[in-house]
Write an enzyme that holds these catalytic residues in place. Sequence first.
Site, short mmCIF file in Angstrom:
data_model
loop_
_atom_site.label_atom_id
_atom_site.label_comp_id
_atom_site.label_asym_id
_atom_site.label_seq_id
_atom_site.Cartn_x
_atom_site.Cartn_y
_atom_site.Cartn_z
N SER B 332 0.97 -1.46 -0.10
CA SER B 332 0.13 0.10 -0.12
C SER B 332 0.86 1.24 -0.07
O SER B 332 0.74 2.29 -0.70
CB SER B 332 -0.83 -0.06 1.17
OG SER B 332 -1.82 1.27 1.37
N TRP B 335 2.45 1.74 -3.47
CA TRP B 335 1.45 2.16 -4.45
C TRP B 335 1.19 3.71 -4.22
O TRP B 335 0.97 4.24 -5.06
CB TRP B 335 0.02 1.42 -4.09
CG TRP B 335 -1.02 1.83 -5.16
CD1 TRP B 335 -1.50 1.30 -6.34
CD2 TRP B 335 -1.99 3.07 -4.80
NE1 TRP B 335 -2.42 2.13 -6.86
CE2 TRP B 335 -2.82 2.90 -6.14
CE3 TRP B 335 -2.21 4.03 -3.90
CZ2 TRP B 335 -3.88 3.83 -6.15
CZ3 TRP B 335 -3.21 5.02 -3.97
CH2 TRP B 335 -4.07 5.03 -4.98
N HIS B 336 1.18 4.11 -2.99
CA HIS B 336 1.13 5.48 -2.79
C HIS B 336 2.25 6.48 -3.15
O HIS B 336 2.23 7.76 -3.51
CB HIS B 336 0.75 5.74 -1.36
CG HIS B 336 -0.61 5.61 -0.87
ND1 HIS B 336 -0.89 4.39 -0.54
CD2 HIS B 336 -1.69 6.48 -0.87
CE1 HIS B 336 -2.30 4.56 -0.15
NE2 HIS B 336 -2.79 5.70 -0.50
N GLY B 337 3.41 5.76 -3.60
CA GLY B 337 4.46 6.73 -4.11
C GLY B 337 5.83 6.12 -3.61
O GLY B 337 5.95 5.28 -2.71
N TYR B 475 -5.44 13.02 -3.85
CA TYR B 475 -5.26 11.75 -4.58
C TYR B 475 -5.23 11.76 -6.07
O TYR B 475 -5.01 10.79 -6.87
CB TYR B 475 -6.44 10.75 -4.36
CG TYR B 475 -5.82 9.93 -2.79
CD1 TYR B 475 -5.86 10.35 -1.58
CD2 TYR B 475 -5.71 8.60 -2.97
CE1 TYR B 475 -5.49 9.76 -0.57
CE2 TYR B 475 -5.20 7.89 -2.13
CZ TYR B 475 -5.17 8.48 -0.83
OH TYR B 475 -4.70 7.71 0.37
#
Lengths: 83, 478
Positions: B332, B335-337, B475
């Site tokens: 996770s 995925w966010h960066g 987002y």
Amino acid sequence: MDRTEVHDKLRTFVLNDMIRMPDYDLKDDEPLITGGLVDSFSLALFGVFVEETFNIYIPDPDLTVENLDTLNQMIDRVLQDMA
Amino acid sequence: MSIVSLAFAGYVLLVLAAYYALPRRPQNWLLLAASYGFYALWDGWLLGVLLALTAFNYLLAQRLAPAPTPPEIKGRQRGNRRLLWAGIGVNLAALGCFKYADFFAPEMNDLLDSLGITSSSVEIVLPVGMSFYVVAVIAYLVDVFRGQMPPSRDPVDFALFMAYFPKLVAGPVERARTFLPQLAAQRTVDNAALERSLALIAFGVTRKLVIADPLNSMIPAALFDDPGRYGALELWGYLLAYAFALYNDFAGYTSVVRGVSGLFGIELSRNFRLPYLARSFSEFWNRWHITLSHWLRDYVFYPTSRALLRRNPRRDNVPNLVLPPMLTMLASGLWHGPGWQMLAWGGLHGVYLVGEQMLALRRPVVPPGQQPLWRQAAATGVVFVLVLLAWVPFRCELPQAVNYWRGLADFSSLQRPTFRLAIVLIPALALDWMQRREELAVLGWPRLVQATLLALETLAIFLVLQADTGAPFVYGGF
């Protein structure tokens, strides 16, 4: 395997391995996850148990609160997949 | 084009007018053309990346379906595994190129310099929405591979699944299994659906314009770069503001796009259910960014957990307890960066989940509903504070995050944050209260109350727009 047999095996598993309280008075339609007795992550345990006990595979995306929140729902799903 | 702009509203109205003049099949063509048009307005040439991945995944899925032979375990079918991994690899590589290459750009430039190769600075822009449509299409490939759905035979419907403009920029992460059947069905929008869609848009616009944007504008620009300049009370206050700004920004976005999609008769999934009222971390992840959390659960957590449990069915076996939540939350974070800060954020949540599982093994189960209210409130408080602490590395680089955490415990200065924060937090809590049982319970309230709320919302939006606090959706950057 009939419904009673599936019921007894699943009930024993839920009480011993998911809730971990063998003496708990679990109702067949009592919400397990939305009621806070187990968390949704425990459904992985359920998925592996039915593979080994009933030789059926429930896909990961079907291991959800909506599908498997009560003992009755679990029994229905197992019987449906065994048919 | 922001989805809370007049330009977007005009775009939607134009598409809607044409949409309802057409029969079902051309409706999908129109939506696809409108989606590509919308995307081209965001990111002209990057439309090519979306088109290439759409064509690749469409063709690949046709060859992925399992052969009709009886499986070893009933229901456990498998298609061409090599092709599946190749497909996942190509999608992840494409995402990696755009999302993570910039992270390694300085090293790449240094390497080129050391080799004596003159280069212009490497800078790669992430195509808008790519993180969302890549995970959605990976789920589609896996589901086809497992025989849980047939591959889509309709290239227009499949392209629309990838590009549908209300969900393109920042989700929700829809499953092909539920989205594609909607495209194949006749769609009607009756009065009830219309009312529901407009209510979702009203809630979303309020969350974004009246709560998220003003809160963001009150957070000092230097707060996360130089937290040492602020006292503990300020740091706690602004962290609270950031947490509510982030939540209302994203929940507002999702609410608007669900409402817009409802006008086309296509239902999108709910992404938030009052996350800050969670009484445990597993509950938090069933309330926060639900479509991504459930994607991670179904395609990372369950496969890992089931593979480990097959080897050793004991629940208290350490790898069974630790690996699935840690891998899931680190995924996770990634995925966010790119970067250590997101890994730290994901890792912290992984640790929270592992800790919770270990505690649960040692305590008798008492359903939260049967616990005294004070205990439920205490559990909510503990979860909320730990989630707040994890937002620090989500927002700033690790060295600054460490300084921020230190500052939170240093009460030598008692400077307070601006009181205006409370003025915005009150309507934020009121919105959550209105949605505490049912998301749109307000539709059952008396018309006079609804009209008053709408008037208040309009007034608040008017006042906020005068202050010009607008900011892009957070987002949208993922």
